[in-house]
Design a protein around this motif. Structure first.
Motif, PDB file in Angstrom:
ATOM      1  N   VAL A 259      33.142  31.628  29.194  1.00 36.95           N
ATOM      2  CA  VAL A 259      33.561  32.574  30.232  1.00 36.95           C
ATOM      3  C   VAL A 259      33.555  31.840  31.568  1.00 36.95           C
ATOM      4  N   ARG A 260      34.679  31.848  32.224  1.00 36.85           N
ATOM      5  CA  ARG A 260      34.783  31.179  33.518  1.00 36.85           C
ATOM      6  C   ARG A 260      35.261  32.173  34.571  1.00 36.85           C
ATOM      7  N   VAL A 261      34.630  32.109  35.729  1.00 41.35           N
ATOM      8  CA  VAL A 261      34.863  33.075  36.804  1.00 41.35           C
ATOM      9  C   VAL A 261      35.769  32.456  37.857  1.00 41.35           C
ATOM     10  N   ASP A 262      36.782  33.212  38.285  1.00 46.59           N
ATOM     11  CA  ASP A 262      37.653  32.804  39.387  1.00 46.59           C
ATOM     12  C   ASP A 262      36.909  33.094  40.694  1.00 46.59           C
ATOM     13  N   THR A 263      36.113  32.126  41.111  1.00 39.53           N
ATOM     14  CA  THR A 263      35.217  32.326  42.252  1.00 39.53           C
ATOM     15  C   THR A 263      35.974  32.622  43.536  1.00 39.53           C
ATOM     16  N   ALA A 264      37.046  31.889  43.794  1.00 43.67           N
ATOM     17  CA  ALA A 264      37.791  32.070  45.049  1.00 43.67           C
ATOM     18  C   ALA A 264      38.378  33.475  45.143  1.00 43.67           C
ATOM     19  N   ALA A 265      39.007  33.945  44.060  1.00 45.11           N
ATOM     20  CA  ALA A 265      39.603  35.286  44.078  1.00 45.11           C
ATOM     21  C   ALA A 265      38.532  36.357  44.205  1.00 45.11           C
ATOM     22  N   LEU A 266      37.402  36.142  43.547  1.00 45.54           N
ATOM     23  CA  LEU A 266      36.325  37.131  43.609  1.00 45.54           C
ATOM     24  C   LEU A 266      35.745  37.223  45.011  1.00 45.54           C
ATOM     25  N   ILE A 267      35.527  36.084  45.659  1.00 45.53           N
ATOM     26  CA  ILE A 267      34.986  36.094  47.029  1.00 45.53           C
ATOM     27  C   ILE A 267      35.966  36.777  47.980  1.00 45.53           C
ATOM     28  N   ALA A 268      37.258  36.475  47.821  1.00 48.66           N
ATOM     29  CA  ALA A 268      38.263  37.091  48.695  1.00 48.66           C
ATOM     30  C   ALA A 268      38.305  38.602  48.519  1.00 48.66           C
ATOM     31  N   HIS A 269      38.231  39.063  47.287  1.00 52.04           N
ATOM     32  CA  HIS A 269      38.282  40.511  47.037  1.00 52.04           C
ATOM     33  C   HIS A 269      37.019  41.203  47.537  1.00 52.04           C
ATOM     34  N   ILE A 270      35.869  40.612  47.261  1.00 57.81           N
ATOM     35  CA  ILE A 270      34.603  41.248  47.651  1.00 57.81           C
ATOM     36  C   ILE A 270      34.484  41.291  49.168  1.00 57.81           C
ATOM     37  N   GLY A 271      35.062  40.307  49.850  1.00 59.70           N
ATOM     38  CA  GLY A 271      35.032  40.334  51.312  1.00 59.70           C
ATOM     39  C   GLY A 271      35.694  41.570  51.888  1.00 59.70           C
ATOM     40  N   GLN A 272      36.622  42.179  51.098  1.00 56.96           N
ATOM     41  CA  GLN A 272      37.320  43.371  51.566  1.00 56.96           C
ATOM     42  C   GLN A 272      36.785  44.660  50.957  1.00 56.96           C
ATOM     43  N   SER A 273      36.233  44.594  49.749  1.00 58.42           N
ATOM     44  CA  SER A 273      35.922  45.836  49.029  1.00 58.42           C
ATOM     45  C   SER A 273      34.457  46.000  48.658  1.00 58.42           C
ATOM     46  N   ARG A 364      25.874  33.722  46.797  1.00 61.37           N
ATOM     47  CA  ARG A 364      25.402  34.343  45.552  1.00 61.37           C
ATOM     48  C   ARG A 364      26.447  34.225  44.446  1.00 61.37           C
ATOM     49  N   ILE A 365      27.706  34.448  44.794  1.00 58.23           N
ATOM     50  CA  ILE A 365      28.773  34.343  43.790  1.00 58.23           C
ATOM     51  C   ILE A 365      28.866  32.915  43.270  1.00 58.23           C
ATOM     52  N   ARG A 366      28.818  31.945  44.177  1.00 56.71           N
ATOM     53  CA  ARG A 366      28.900  30.549  43.738  1.00 56.71           C
ATOM     54  C   ARG A 366      27.706  30.177  42.858  1.00 56.71           C
ATOM     55  N   TYR A 367      26.517  30.645  43.232  1.00 53.90           N
ATOM     56  CA  TYR A 367      25.336  30.336  42.421  1.00 53.90           C
ATOM     57  C   TYR A 367      25.451  30.960  41.032  1.00 53.90           C
ATOM     58  N   MET A 368      25.873  32.242  40.970  1.00 52.10           N
ATOM     59  CA  MET A 368      26.009  32.910  39.677  1.00 52.10           C
ATOM     60  C   MET A 368      27.100  32.249  38.829  1.00 52.10           C
ATOM     61  N   SER A 369      28.175  31.810  39.465  1.00 54.87           N
ATOM     62  CA  SER A 369      29.237  31.136  38.723  1.00 54.87           C
ATOM     63  C   SER A 369      28.734  29.824  38.133  1.00 54.87           C
ATOM     64  N   GLU A 370      27.938  29.090  38.910  1.00 53.79           N
ATOM     65  CA  GLU A 370      27.368  27.852  38.388  1.00 53.79           C
ATOM     66  C   GLU A 370      26.390  28.129  37.246  1.00 53.79           C
ATOM     67  N   GLU A 371      25.615  29.215  37.365  1.00 51.57           N
ATOM     68  CA  GLU A 371      24.710  29.594  36.285  1.00 51.57           C
ATOM     69  C   GLU A 371      25.492  29.951  35.024  1.00 51.57           C
ATOM     70  N   ILE A 372      26.594  30.679  35.176  1.00 50.55           N
ATOM     71  CA  ILE A 372      27.424  31.041  34.024  1.00 50.55           C
ATOM     72  C   ILE A 372      28.006  29.799  33.383  1.00 50.55           C
ATOM     73  N   GLU A 373      28.447  28.836  34.195  1.00 48.06           N
ATOM     74  CA  GLU A 373      28.992  27.599  33.641  1.00 48.06           C
ATOM     75  C   GLU A 373      27.903  26.805  32.919  1.00 48.06           C
ATOM     76  N   ARG A 374      26.709  26.789  33.468  1.00 43.72           N
ATOM     77  CA  ARG A 374      25.599  26.090  32.802  1.00 43.72           C
ATOM     78  C   ARG A 374      25.273  26.745  31.468  1.00 43.72           C
ATOM     79  N   LEU A 375      25.292  28.077  31.436  1.00 41.95           N
ATOM     80  CA  LEU A 375      25.038  28.784  30.179  1.00 41.95           C
ATOM     81  C   LEU A 375      26.187  28.576  29.197  1.00 41.95           C
ATOM     82  N   ASN A 376      27.418  28.442  29.715  1.00 40.24           N
ATOM     83  CA  ASN A 376      28.535  28.103  28.826  1.00 40.24           C
ATOM     84  C   ASN A 376      28.261  26.798  28.091  1.00 40.24           C
ATOM     85  N   ARG A 377      27.771  25.797  28.832  1.00 42.53           N
ATOM     86  CA  ARG A 377      27.480  24.511  28.200  1.00 42.53           C
ATOM     87  C   ARG A 377      26.344  24.640  27.185  1.00 42.53           C
TER      88      ARG A 377
END
Length: 467
Positions: A259-273, A364-377
């Motif tokens: 599972v990989r997260v689109d960090t840039a799109a998520l940060i952009a959306h959360i900044g508004q919503s 927080r989003i970047r940290y969680m995304s890195e954690e998800i990538e580490r768990l993917n491995r």
């Protein structure tokens, strides 16, 4: 024929040397040995039936399912109108109606009678003398009515209601995320419990075998101590789960995927919503509207009026008159100007807090995304290890069935436990990844985190399949 007899002789010689312990209720060591051997053989056959069940995936492709949807990962977001939303909408409607009924009209009056008839406006003027007076006056404070800056004040009422509703929505959404976390924990507990029960069953059998071998001084007590410790740790972990679950009826595979997260799109959306960011935006808009609504004229009292007076006179016929005019009160202060500056300063504070919150959310989003990538491995590593162990056990089972080579049945059972441990780790890593995804879901109130996730096969597995 001679080869088969020799192989059978070596096997029984090995089993005889490996004296397996019996339950305390079993009388005699000679009777205990074949009973334990039969239990080992039955255990091997049962585990093989679960690991190599009909229709199970190939060891090279096991554990790489692609199902990542709302059925596997339910979304705790609902667009339906709740009773609380309806109550807020009804209250807002009545607040707006109450403001619109603010006419600014004021009716006042007075009536009095003079008990001392000798007193009048002018003792020499009989016309101005009167015994009683009735007076009524209608004033219109239009600067304080809903006519003056009507749209601005209605917008202020609406923003206040939206702020309160968004705050309550955040609380209810937090409860739904909590229920979703409970669902994932239940799913984790049910899956890992089914696998762990098989491992504990194996440890019980290993414990009995090593007890028997220890009693006959064929092995040291170090291995028995390790088995006791492993068994106690597994039972403690099992007791800490949320309930009692049955044995797993399929050990062939645990579906897994990256599972990989689109960090840039998520940060952009959360900044508004994002809910907290949205609350900051609403509070800033409210202050801006209050600033526009604040003016010198809001404290200036200007009221046209109509006044009717009726006089009761003792010597002449009663009379009346109608007056019209304008009444005004001019505030002599700069309070409105200072109040505007206060509102601008509060806006600056909220902007600074909003920027700080945005940076925290991005981190927080970047940290969680890195954690998800580490768990993917980690998940990928366990999937590859499970596949290798499955092929290894398949080869050992085939060799054992053909009576090729010498086998230590205690070591053989430990190999199954190694496979079960890998499955437990894989389930644990998947649960932890789901928790990280729920941490990201908490930041979203208008959709699913799955909109910003991409599921796919593991790169190492794909390369392995190509080879």
């Amino acid at each position: 024929m001679e080869y088969k007899r020799a192989t059978r002789f070596l096997l029984f010689a090995l089993l005889a040397a490996m004296q397996v312990a019996a339950y305390p209720g079993i009388a005699g060591q000679e009777n205990a040995r074949p009973d334990i051997i039969r239990r080992f053989e039955a255990r091997f056959a049962y585990l093989d039936s679960l690991i190599f069940s009909v229709g199970s995936p190939d060891p090279d492709t096991a554990g790489h399912g692609m199902a990542l949807d709302n059925e596997v990962f339910p979304v705790p977001v609902s667009d339906s109108l709740t009773p609380l939303d309806s109550a807020y909408a009804e209250r807002l409607r009545w607040q707006e109606r109450a403001y619109k009924n603010k006419t600014g009209l004021q009716l006042s009056g007075q009536a009095y009678y003079r008990f001392d008839h000798a007193i009048g406006f002018d003792e020499d003027d009989a016309v101005s003398r009167y015994d009683g007076k009735i007076q009524a006056e209608l004033r219109w404070y239009f600067l304080q009515s809903s006519v003056f800056k009507r749209k601005g004040y209605l917008e202020e009422i609406r923003l206040k209601g939206e702020i309160e509703q968004s705050s309550k929505k955040k609380e209810s959404f937090g409860a739904s995320v909590y229920r979703q976390r409970e669902f994932f924990r239940f799913l984790h507990d049910s899956m890992i419990s089914g696998v762990m029960l098989h491992r504990i069953e194996n440890l019980d059998l290993l414990y009995e075998a090593n007890r028997y071998l220890l009693a006959n001084e064929n092995i040291s007590s170090d291995e028995l101590l390790a088995i006791i410790d492993d068994k106690a740790e597994a039972e403690r972990s099992l007791a800490a789960l949320s309930g009692r679950f049955p044995f797993a009826d399929d050990l062939s595979d645990v579906p897994a995927f990256a599972v990989r997260v689109d960090t840039a799109a998520l940060i952009a959306h959360i900044g508004q919503s994002q809910n907290d960011m949205r609350l900051f935006d609403l509070r800033i808009r409210l202050l801006q509207q209050q600033e526009r609504n604040t003016s010198y004229w809001s404290r200036f009292n200007l009221a046209p009026f109509v006044r009717y007076s009726y006089y009761i006179r003792p010597d002449l016929p009663n009379t009346s008159n109608i007056d019209a005019g304008i009444s005004f009160t001019i505030p002599v202060s700069g309070e409105s100007c200072v109040q505007k500056k206060v509102l601008r300063a509060e806006q600056d504070v909220l902007w600074a807090e909003r920027d700080r919150l945005g940076m925290q959310i991005s981190d927080r989003i970047r940290y969680m995304s890195e954690e998800i990538e580490r768990l993917n491995r980690a998940i990928e590593g366990e999937c590859l290890r499970i596949g290798e162990l499955k092929k290894y056990i398949a080869g050992r089972t085939l060799a054992y069935g053909n009576r090729i080579g010498e086998y230590n049945i205690v070591a053989r059972l430990k190999e199954y436990n190694a496979y079960l441990r890998c499955m437990e780790k894989l389930i644990e890593f998947q649960y932890r990844r789901n928790c990280r995804l729920m941490d990201l879901q908490e930041l979203l109130v208008d959709g699913s985190i799955l909109r910003y996730c991409v599921a796919g096969p593991f790169k190492g597995t794909a390369n392995k399949q190509e080879r």
